[in-house]
Design a protein around this motif. Structure first.
Motif, PDB file in Angstrom:
ATOM      1  N   GLU A   1       0.831  -1.206   0.000  1.00  0.00           N
ATOM      2  CA  GLU A   1       0.000   0.000   0.000  1.00  0.00           C
ATOM      3  C   GLU A   1       0.870   1.262   0.000  1.00  0.00           C
ATOM      4  OE1 GLU A   1      -2.450  -0.399   3.404  1.00  0.00           O
ATOM      5  OE2 GLU A   1      -3.673  -2.028   2.588  1.00  0.00           O
ATOM      6  N   GLU A   2       1.944   1.238   0.774  1.00  0.00           N
ATOM      7  CA  GLU A   2       2.821   2.409   0.842  1.00  0.00           C
ATOM      8  C   GLU A   2       3.491   2.676  -0.509  1.00  0.00           C
ATOM      9  OE1 GLU A   2       5.542   1.609   3.972  1.00  0.00           O
ATOM     10  OE2 GLU A   2       4.089   1.963   5.581  1.00  0.00           O
TER      11      GLU A   2
ATOM     12  N   GLU B   1       1.992   6.888  -6.851  1.00  0.00           N
ATOM     13  CA  GLU B   1       1.061   7.957  -7.207  1.00  0.00           C
ATOM     14  C   GLU B   1       1.714   9.323  -7.014  1.00  0.00           C
ATOM     15  OE1 GLU B   1      -3.414   9.506  -5.963  1.00  0.00           O
ATOM     16  OE2 GLU B   1      -2.699   7.530  -5.343  1.00  0.00           O
ATOM     17  N   GLU B   2       2.474   9.465  -5.925  1.00  0.00           N
ATOM     18  CA  GLU B   2       3.156  10.740  -5.672  1.00  0.00           C
ATOM     19  C   GLU B   2       4.215  11.016  -6.742  1.00  0.00           C
ATOM     20  OE1 GLU B   2       4.777  10.513  -1.795  1.00  0.00           O
ATOM     21  OE2 GLU B   2       2.820  10.491  -0.757  1.00  0.00           O
ATOM     22  N   ALA B   3       4.980   9.965  -7.095  1.00  0.00           N
ATOM     23  CA  ALA B   3       6.014  10.139  -8.122  1.00  0.00           C
ATOM     24  C   ALA B   3       5.401  10.518  -9.459  1.00  0.00           C
ATOM     25  CB  ALA B   3       6.823   8.853  -8.261  1.00  0.00           C
ATOM     26  N   MET B   4       4.251   9.912  -9.801  1.00  0.00           N
ATOM     27  CA  MET B   4       3.601  10.220 -11.065  1.00  0.00           C
ATOM     28  C   MET B   4       3.116  11.670 -11.063  1.00  0.00           C
ATOM     29  SD  MET B   4       2.859   9.146 -14.066  1.00  0.00           S
ATOM     30  CE  MET B   4       3.056   7.361 -13.929  1.00  0.00           C
ATOM     31  N   ARG B   5       2.588  12.107  -9.938  1.00  0.00           N
ATOM     32  CA  ARG B   5       2.156  13.490  -9.853  1.00  0.00           C
ATOM     33  C   ARG B   5       3.321  14.458  -9.932  1.00  0.00           C
ATOM     34  NH1 ARG B   5      -2.221  12.931  -4.846  1.00  0.00           N
ATOM     35  NH2 ARG B   5      -3.884  11.939  -6.088  1.00  0.00           N
ATOM     36  N   GLY B   6       4.477  13.991  -9.478  1.00  0.00           N
ATOM     37  CA  GLY B   6       5.658  14.848  -9.532  1.00  0.00           C
ATOM     38  C   GLY B   6       6.369  14.770 -10.868  1.00  0.00           C
ATOM     39  N   GLY B   7       5.853  13.993 -11.799  1.00  0.00           N
ATOM     40  CA  GLY B   7       6.452  13.894 -13.124  1.00  0.00           C
ATOM     41  C   GLY B   7       7.587  12.897 -13.208  1.00  0.00           C
ATOM     42  N   SER B   8       7.806  12.106 -12.184  1.00  0.00           N
ATOM     43  CA  SER B   8       8.890  11.114 -12.209  1.00  0.00           C
ATOM     44  C   SER B   8       8.314   9.759 -12.592  1.00  0.00           C
ATOM     45  CB  SER B   8       9.590  11.044 -10.849  1.00  0.00           C
ATOM     46  OG  SER B   8      10.124  12.296 -10.470  1.00  0.00           O
TER      47      SER B   8
ATOM     48  N   ASP C   1       9.733   7.189 -14.197  1.00  0.00           N
ATOM     49  CA  ASP C   1      10.605   6.045 -13.885  1.00  0.00           C
ATOM     50  C   ASP C   1      10.489   5.671 -12.405  1.00  0.00           C
ATOM     51  OD1 ASP C   1      11.434   5.986 -16.480  1.00  0.00           O
ATOM     52  OD2 ASP C   1      13.302   7.080 -16.112  1.00  0.00           O
ATOM     53  N   LEU C   2      10.467   6.685 -11.558  1.00  0.00           N
ATOM     54  CA  LEU C   2      10.349   6.435 -10.123  1.00  0.00           C
ATOM     55  C   LEU C   2       8.971   5.839  -9.806  1.00  0.00           C
ATOM     56  CD1 LEU C   2      11.833   6.684  -7.448  1.00  0.00           C
ATOM     57  CD2 LEU C   2      10.868   8.988  -7.196  1.00  0.00           C
ATOM     58  N   ALA C   3       7.957   6.297 -10.508  1.00  0.00           N
ATOM     59  CA  ALA C   3       6.615   5.766 -10.303  1.00  0.00           C
ATOM     60  C   ALA C   3       6.543   4.294 -10.723  1.00  0.00           C
ATOM     61  CB  ALA C   3       5.603   6.599 -11.087  1.00  0.00           C
ATOM     62  N   ARG C   4       7.213   4.005 -11.856  1.00  0.00           N
ATOM     63  CA  ARG C   4       7.230   2.612 -12.333  1.00  0.00           C
ATOM     64  C   ARG C   4       7.934   1.700 -11.329  1.00  0.00           C
ATOM     65  NH1 ARG C   4       6.451   0.245 -17.170  1.00  0.00           N
ATOM     66  NH2 ARG C   4       6.172   2.304 -18.159  1.00  0.00           N
ATOM     67  N   GLU C   5       9.077   2.151 -10.790  1.00  0.00           N
ATOM     68  CA  GLU C   5       9.803   1.344  -9.797  1.00  0.00           C
ATOM     69  C   GLU C   5       8.960   1.127  -8.536  1.00  0.00           C
ATOM     70  OE1 GLU C   5      12.667  -0.922  -7.878  1.00  0.00           O
ATOM     71  OE2 GLU C   5      12.442  -0.383 -10.012  1.00  0.00           O
ATOM     72  N   ALA C   6       8.243   2.181  -8.139  1.00  0.00           N
ATOM     73  CA  ALA C   6       7.384   2.056  -6.956  1.00  0.00           C
ATOM     74  C   ALA C   6       6.267   1.050  -7.205  1.00  0.00           C
ATOM     75  CB  ALA C   6       6.807   3.416  -6.603  1.00  0.00           C
TER      76      ALA C   6
ATOM     77  N   LYS D   1       5.542  -2.356  -5.265  1.00  0.00           N
ATOM     78  CA  LYS D   1       4.201  -2.588  -4.745  1.00  0.00           C
ATOM     79  C   LYS D   1       3.724  -3.994  -5.104  1.00  0.00           C
ATOM     80  CE  LYS D   1      -0.608  -1.372  -5.436  1.00  0.00           C
ATOM     81  NZ  LYS D   1      -1.592  -0.604  -6.236  1.00  0.00           N
ATOM     82  N   GLN D   2       3.937  -4.374  -6.378  1.00  0.00           N
ATOM     83  CA  GLN D   2       3.508  -5.699  -6.829  1.00  0.00           C
ATOM     84  C   GLN D   2       4.271  -6.808  -6.122  1.00  0.00           C
ATOM     85  OE1 GLN D   2       0.878  -6.258  -8.942  1.00  0.00           O
ATOM     86  NE2 GLN D   2       1.175  -8.377  -8.193  1.00  0.00           N
ATOM     87  N   ASN D   3       5.579  -6.620  -5.935  1.00  0.00           N
ATOM     88  CA  ASN D   3       6.397  -7.636  -5.240  1.00  0.00           C
ATOM     89  C   ASN D   3       5.870  -7.893  -3.828  1.00  0.00           C
ATOM     90  OD1 ASN D   3       8.069  -8.004  -7.426  1.00  0.00           O
ATOM     91  ND2 ASN D   3       9.667  -6.598  -6.676  1.00  0.00           N
ATOM     92  N   HIS D   4       5.593  -6.801  -3.112  1.00  0.00           N
ATOM     93  CA  HIS D   4       5.111  -6.960  -1.738  1.00  0.00           C
ATOM     94  C   HIS D   4       3.695  -7.525  -1.716  1.00  0.00           C
ATOM     95  CE1 HIS D   4       8.465  -5.350   0.507  1.00  0.00           C
ATOM     96  NE2 HIS D   4       8.543  -4.294  -0.348  1.00  0.00           N
ATOM     97  N   ALA D   5       2.898  -7.208  -2.723  1.00  0.00           N
ATOM     98  CA  ALA D   5       1.550  -7.776  -2.810  1.00  0.00           C
ATOM     99  C   ALA D   5       1.635  -9.283  -3.039  1.00  0.00           C
ATOM    100  CB  ALA D   5       0.767  -7.098  -3.933  1.00  0.00           C
ATOM    101  N   ASP D   6       2.582  -9.694  -3.916  1.00  0.00           N
ATOM    102  CA  ASP D   6       2.765 -11.128  -4.166  1.00  0.00           C
ATOM    103  C   ASP D   6       3.237 -11.848  -2.898  1.00  0.00           C
ATOM    104  OD1 ASP D   6       2.024 -10.731  -6.783  1.00  0.00           O
ATOM    105  OD2 ASP D   6       4.084 -10.665  -7.561  1.00  0.00           O
ATOM    106  N   LEU D   7       4.170 -11.207  -2.183  1.00  0.00           N
ATOM    107  CA  LEU D   7       4.648 -11.810  -0.934  1.00  0.00           C
ATOM    108  C   LEU D   7       3.515 -11.933   0.078  1.00  0.00           C
ATOM    109  CD1 LEU D   7       8.116 -10.058  -0.491  1.00  0.00           C
ATOM    110  CD2 LEU D   7       7.700 -12.489  -0.919  1.00  0.00           C
ATOM    111  N   ALA D   8       2.707 -10.902   0.180  1.00  0.00           N
ATOM    112  CA  ALA D   8       1.582 -10.937   1.116  1.00  0.00           C
ATOM    113  C   ALA D   8       0.628 -12.078   0.760  1.00  0.00           C
ATOM    114  CB  ALA D   8       0.846  -9.600   1.098  1.00  0.00           C
ATOM    115  N   ALA D   9       0.363 -12.253  -0.559  1.00  0.00           N
ATOM    116  CA  ALA D   9      -0.522 -13.331  -0.993  1.00  0.00           C
ATOM    117  C   ALA D   9       0.083 -14.698  -0.668  1.00  0.00           C
ATOM    118  CB  ALA D   9      -0.781 -13.212  -2.492  1.00  0.00           C
ATOM    119  N   GLY D  10       1.414 -14.813  -0.867  1.00  0.00           N
ATOM    120  CA  GLY D  10       2.083 -16.076  -0.544  1.00  0.00           C
ATOM    121  C   GLY D  10       2.019 -16.397   0.937  1.00  0.00           C
ATOM    122  N   PHE D  11       2.244 -15.385   1.772  1.00  0.00           N
ATOM    123  CA  PHE D  11       2.146 -15.591   3.224  1.00  0.00           C
ATOM    124  C   PHE D  11       0.717 -15.926   3.637  1.00  0.00           C
ATOM    125  CE2 PHE D  11       6.173 -13.042   3.554  1.00  0.00           C
ATOM    126  CZ  PHE D  11       6.926 -14.046   4.149  1.00  0.00           C
ATOM    127  N   ASP D  12      -0.267 -15.323   2.959  1.00  0.00           N
ATOM    128  CA  ASP D  12      -1.666 -15.635   3.265  1.00  0.00           C
ATOM    129  C   ASP D  12      -1.971 -17.101   2.955  1.00  0.00           C
ATOM    130  OD1 ASP D  12      -2.474 -13.203   4.268  1.00  0.00           O
ATOM    131  OD2 ASP D  12      -3.020 -12.401   2.298  1.00  0.00           O
TER     132      ASP D  12
END
Length: 222
Positions: free
Chosen positions: A69-70, A76-83, A85-90, A94-105
């Motif tokens: 979530e963070e 979203e903040e990076a995209m609003r700031g025009g970054s 590449d930074l938004a894509r990395e974020a 986000k997806q990596n941690h979502a996948d980990l959360a699903a695996g732990f669930d």
């Protein structure tokens, strides 16, 4: 293999070992209860470990969901700031941690199911110990009764050839035979004494007759 399956094999092995050594049943009961209590403590430790693992999985799942979530907000903040590449990395993080959360669930569901089964088995084992303890005194009393009956049977042997009663009856017959023999000898001795007395009485009369005849003869010769 469940806890009860493993412990059942262990208990059967221990009991069979005691029986093969011809141990006293009371000792087998005591040892079995000790083994069951030890097994129960081991099972509790295993259940506690599984519950701790369950809590850790839940904690990891929540942590990764929060991070996902963070990173979503950061993207979203990076995209609003025009970054872009930074938004894509974020978004990637986000997806990596979502996948980990699903695996732990997923692991948490499996762990929860296992813990529930372990708790059920633990309660079953506890009930088995309670049942065994409630039967302990009854089993020991039955053992003592059977042991006393066996001892009495060995000591008496009333209806068995060669038993104590048979030996007593043999001795009684021998004593009766000795008494019969002694009575017979006594009777023969008394009969012999009477014959001797009768014989003496005959000899005395003959002597008297001979004495009287002699006396008459002498007087007649005068």
């Amino acid at each position: 293999m469940s806890i009860l399956d493993r412990l059942s094999r262990l208990l059967r092995a221990n009991v069979n070992d005691l029986i093969s050594k011809a141990e006293d049943p009371s000792k087998i009961i005591e040892q079995t209860l000790r083994d069951m209590r030890d097994a129960y403590n081991q099972a509790r430790t295993e259940v506690a470990g599984s519950m701790a693992q369950q809590a850790k999985l839940e904690r990891e799942a929540n942590t990764n969901r929060k991070l996902s979530e963070e990173y979503g907000m950061k993207a979203e903040e990076a995209m609003r700031g025009g970054s872009e590449d930074l938004a894509r990395e974020a978004l990637r993080r986000k997806q990596n941690h979502a996948d980990l959360a699903a695996g732990f669930d997923d692991q948490l569901k499996i762990s929860t199911n296992n813990v529930d089964q372990l708790k059920t088995q633990l309660r079953a084992l506890e009930a088995k110990i309670d049942e065994m303890e409630s039967k302990q005194q009854l089993l020991l009393a039955r053992h003592q009764t059977a042991k006393a009956s066996e001892t009495l049977e060995k000591a008496s042997g009333f209806d068995k050839s060669g038993g104590a009663m048979s030996a007593f009856e043999d001795m009684e017959r021998k004593v009766a035979a000795q008494e019969d023999k002694a009575n017979a000898m006594h009777q023969l001795r008394e009969e012999g004494d009477i014959d001797a007395q009768l014989a003496n009485m005959g000899r005395g009369k003959a002597l008297d007759d001979e004495f009287e005849a002699l006396k008459l003869k002498v007087k007649g010769g005068q």
